[in-house]
Enzyme design. Structure first.
Site, PDB file in Angstrom:
ATOM      1  N   THR A 100       0.877  -1.170   0.000  1.00 19.46           N
ATOM      2  CA  THR A 100       0.000   0.000   0.000  1.00 19.46           C
ATOM      3  C   THR A 100       0.916   1.223   0.000  1.00 19.46           C
ATOM      4  O   THR A 100       1.990   1.191   0.622  1.00 19.46           O
ATOM      5  CB  THR A 100      -0.935   0.046   1.229  1.00 19.46           C
ATOM      6  OG1 THR A 100      -0.134   0.149   2.417  1.00 19.46           O
ATOM      7  CG2 THR A 100      -1.818  -1.189   1.303  1.00 19.46           C
ATOM      8  N   HIS A 101       0.526   2.250  -0.689  1.00 15.97           N
ATOM      9  CA  HIS A 101       1.338   3.464  -0.798  1.00 15.97           C
ATOM     10  C   HIS A 101       2.744   3.164  -1.347  1.00 15.97           C
ATOM     11  O   HIS A 101       3.697   3.871  -1.031  1.00 15.97           O
ATOM     12  CB  HIS A 101       1.462   4.176   0.556  1.00 15.97           C
ATOM     13  CG  HIS A 101       0.154   4.430   1.230  1.00 15.97           C
ATOM     14  ND1 HIS A 101      -0.683   5.462   0.863  1.00 15.97           N
ATOM     15  CD2 HIS A 101      -0.469   3.763   2.233  1.00 15.97           C
ATOM     16  CE1 HIS A 101      -1.755   5.431   1.632  1.00 15.97           C
ATOM     17  NE2 HIS A 101      -1.660   4.407   2.464  1.00 15.97           N
TER      18      HIS A 101
ATOM     19  N   SER B  70      18.571  -1.923 -26.462  1.00 14.33           N
ATOM     20  CA  SER B  70      18.932  -0.523 -26.636  1.00 14.33           C
ATOM     21  C   SER B  70      19.873  -0.388 -27.826  1.00 14.33           C
ATOM     22  O   SER B  70      20.695  -1.272 -28.093  1.00 14.33           O
ATOM     23  CB  SER B  70      19.617   0.000 -25.362  1.00 14.33           C
ATOM     24  OG  SER B  70      20.278   1.218 -25.613  1.00 14.33           O
TER      25      SER B  70
ATOM     26  N   LYS C 183      20.935  -3.780 -22.053  1.00 13.37           N
ATOM     27  CA  LYS C 183      19.525  -3.481 -21.771  1.00 13.37           C
ATOM     28  C   LYS C 183      18.567  -4.529 -22.339  1.00 13.37           C
ATOM     29  O   LYS C 183      18.772  -5.076 -23.411  1.00 13.37           O
ATOM     30  CB  LYS C 183      19.141  -2.116 -22.350  1.00 13.37           C
ATOM     31  CG  LYS C 183      19.852  -0.933 -21.726  1.00 13.37           C
ATOM     32  CD  LYS C 183      19.454  -0.724 -20.274  1.00 13.37           C
ATOM     33  CE  LYS C 183      18.029  -0.267 -20.128  1.00 13.37           C
ATOM     34  NZ  LYS C 183      17.768   1.023 -20.762  1.00 13.37           N
TER      35      LYS C 183
ATOM     36  N   GLU D 260       5.266  -0.934 -21.622  1.00  9.18           N
ATOM     37  CA  GLU D 260       5.325   0.528 -21.680  1.00  9.18           C
ATOM     38  C   GLU D 260       4.386   1.086 -22.744  1.00  9.18           C
ATOM     39  O   GLU D 260       3.727   2.117 -22.530  1.00  9.18           O
ATOM     40  CB  GLU D 260       6.764   0.964 -21.954  1.00  9.18           C
ATOM     41  CG  GLU D 260       7.691   0.717 -20.776  1.00  9.18           C
ATOM     42  CD  GLU D 260       9.158   0.968 -21.094  1.00  9.18           C
ATOM     43  OE1 GLU D 260       9.959   0.934 -20.148  1.00  9.18           O
ATOM     44  OE2 GLU D 260       9.492   1.190 -22.280  1.00  9.18           O
TER      45      GLU D 260
ATOM     46  N   TYR E 169     -30.423  13.655 -36.634  1.00 11.94           N
ATOM     47  CA  TYR E 169     -29.078  13.413 -37.151  1.00 11.94           C
ATOM     48  C   TYR E 169     -28.428  14.707 -37.614  1.00 11.94           C
ATOM     49  O   TYR E 169     -29.063  15.568 -38.220  1.00 11.94           O
ATOM     50  CB  TYR E 169     -29.123  12.421 -38.323  1.00 11.94           C
ATOM     51  CG  TYR E 169     -27.743  12.088 -38.851  1.00 11.94           C
ATOM     52  CD1 TYR E 169     -26.960  11.120 -38.229  1.00 11.94           C
ATOM     53  CD2 TYR E 169     -27.207  12.770 -39.947  1.00 11.94           C
ATOM     54  CE1 TYR E 169     -25.688  10.835 -38.685  1.00 11.94           C
ATOM     55  CE2 TYR E 169     -25.935  12.491 -40.408  1.00 11.94           C
ATOM     56  CZ  TYR E 169     -25.178  11.522 -39.782  1.00 11.94           C
ATOM     57  OH  TYR E 169     -23.915  11.252 -40.235  1.00 11.94           O
TER      58      TYR E 169
ATOM     59  N   GLN F 208     -20.813  11.785 -37.876  1.00 14.25           N
ATOM     60  CA  GLN F 208     -19.890  11.001 -38.702  1.00 14.25           C
ATOM     61  C   GLN F 208     -18.528  10.856 -38.025  1.00 14.25           C
ATOM     62  O   GLN F 208     -17.778   9.919 -38.303  1.00 14.25           O
ATOM     63  CB  GLN F 208     -19.717  11.657 -40.080  1.00 14.25           C
ATOM     64  CG  GLN F 208     -18.807  10.893 -41.026  1.00 14.25           C
ATOM     65  CD  GLN F 208     -18.853  11.450 -42.426  1.00 14.25           C
ATOM     66  OE1 GLN F 208     -19.841  11.305 -43.141  1.00 14.25           O
ATOM     67  NE2 GLN F 208     -17.784  12.122 -42.836  1.00 14.25           N
TER      68      GLN F 208
END
Length: 459
Positions: A155-156, A277, A283, A290, A317, A322
């Site tokens: 938590t936190h 990388s 890496k 992500e 309409y 559209q």
């Protein structure tokens, strides 16, 4: 320019205006839905003797041929046509002449596009629910494999109490289950047929809207022709539901990224779902997680755009509507892609069980259980809370964890402690004793996993 409305006009539409107005570049994905709706429409027209059965059969045969020719590459949907409806009707007329001109009897482009969108969204919701189900199967399998894999719960962003990886995965199972249920709710609420509403005021032709709805597997026809052609509530609901799906995926991605970091090393992502990388050879980046996290904003944007488009539109309409298509298509494509890639990513990742357990042992995640030990020996919880707080402070001073703190240190703060405190605060024991419904204990988790299996089998 293939237009179906030129009789009123004495001048050609300016090319820039035509291009700005056209939707063929993106609504061409409606082809199958448009033809399906047209087949139901002419079937209904023949049933009420507006066209003959021979005309109906010829139209249906030719419509199916148009779809086949597009799919085979023999016929191309080009920007010569304003929209997919114009493409279908113009090609129908080219092939069968005046009979093809009867297709649009009792129908407006307004109720036609409203129908196509509903048919398309129904199909997409079905696929989205299937994609989520596959993701949930993977999550449930991770739960089955990790009932005894102890890890810290947070938590936190601070270590709080020990849980299991199965328990942590179970939280996401519940989120995705709610996502599927939301999609089902939207499907049920939108599953009414707008065809036959005309431009906004219905028609004088004796249409059998109940039949059309049945032919297209709707619950029934919509009940107000003005609302039928201007309603896009179901798209707003869908985009909201998809935003929630992406929010859940983004939260999960954030944890994957954190767990995959050098500092945590709780998991290792498979090479096939990682990248390197261009400059740092060591890496191994969690790019899929992500990108899922990043694409969440894209789907949120579609929801806000749709709400903004609809907020100032009077009945019925208006051409503004559209703008519902491109953003919705993009959001659906984005979410489907994210779900599929995310499913593959977590199905191939490795779980570092030892690292997780070691991490749970640090950070005083068993402090609550130490307090419970005192409570079970007659100490009031508030007093117990203070005693354990002092013990934690002493551990920090000595640089040890609660399970390594000598018994005399315990007794110096409270004489209630005995040797059995060490069993009570062992990480495994802390988890094993928590078997209320929804808790991380092994008995509770096995019951939940069995219920998950039932859900997946039934849905």
């Amino acid at each position: 320019m293939a237009q179906l409305w030129g009789g009123r006009f004495s001048k050609e539409t300016d090319q820039l205006v035509y291009d700005f107005n056209a939707s063929i570049t993106y609504d061409k994905r409606f082809l199958k839905q448009d033809v399906r709706g047209s087949i139901a429409h002419v079937t209904m027209l023949a049933s009420v003797d507006i066209i003959s059965n021979d005309e109906k059969d010829l139209i249906i045969k030719t419509l199916n041929e148009i779809v086949e020719d597009v799919e085979s590459g023999k016929l191309e949907i080009t920007t010569t046509y304003e929209d997919v409806h114009s493409f279908v009707e113009a090609n129908l007329i080219d092939r069968i002449g005046d009979t093809g001109k009867k297709l649009h009897t009792g129908r407006s482009r307004n109720d036609q596009v409203a129908l196509d969108m509903r048919l398309y969204i129904r199909d997409e919701i079905t696929e989205l629910r299937d994609d989520l189900k596959e993701l949930m199967k993977v999550v449930n399998n991770l739960m089955k494999e990790n009932v005894d894999t102890v890890m810290p719960g947070f938590t936190h962003m601070q270590k709080a109490q020990p849980v299991t990886f199965a328990h942590h995965m179970g939280a996401y199972f519940e989120m995705f289950k709610r996502d599927r249920d939301r999609l089902s709710d939207i499907f049920d609420r939108m599953n009414y047929c707008p065809l036959g509403s005309g431009a906004l005021a219905g028609t004088t032709y004796p249409l059998d809207r109940e039949l059309t709805a049945r032919l297209l597997s709707f619950k029934g026809p919509t009940m107000n022709s003005m609302d039928s052609v201007s309603d896009r509530d179901y798209l707003i609901e869908l985009l909201s539901a998809l935003s929630t799906v992406m929010m859940h995926l983004s939260r999960f991605s954030e944890e994957i990224i954190t767990w995959n970091s050098n500092e945590y090393q709780f998991i290792e992502l498979d090479d096939s779902y990682s990248t390197g990388s261009s400059i740092m050879p060591q890496k191994k980046n969690p790019d899929i997680a992500e990108l899922v996290r990043g694409k969440t904003g894209r789907v949120y944007g579609a929801l806000m755009t749709m709400l903004t488009v609809m907020k100032g539109i009077p009945l019925a309409y208006n051409k503004d509507i559209q703008e519902d298509k491109e953003m919705t298509f993009d959001a659906i494509d984005t979410v489907k892609g994210c779900i599929v890639l995310f499913t593959g990513m977590i199905s191939t990742m490795k779980i570092n069980k030892v690292r997780m357990k070691d991490s749970a042992a640090g950070g005083f995640t068993n402090a609550t259980d130490a307090a419970d030990y005192l409570v079970n020996h007659g100490v009031a919880f508030r007093d117990a809370h203070g005693i354990i707080g002092r013990l934690v402070l002493r551990c920090i001073e000595l640089g040890v964890s609660l399970d390594k703190l000598p018994l005399e240190e315990y007794k110096s703060i409270s004489p209630v402690f005995e040797e059995d405190i060490y069993k009570a605060i062992s990480i495994e024991e802390c988890v094993a004793r928590r078997n209320t419904i929804g808790a991380p204990g092994p008995e509770s988790m096995k019951d939940i996993i069995a219920k998950n299996d039932e859900y997946l089998a039934a849905n």
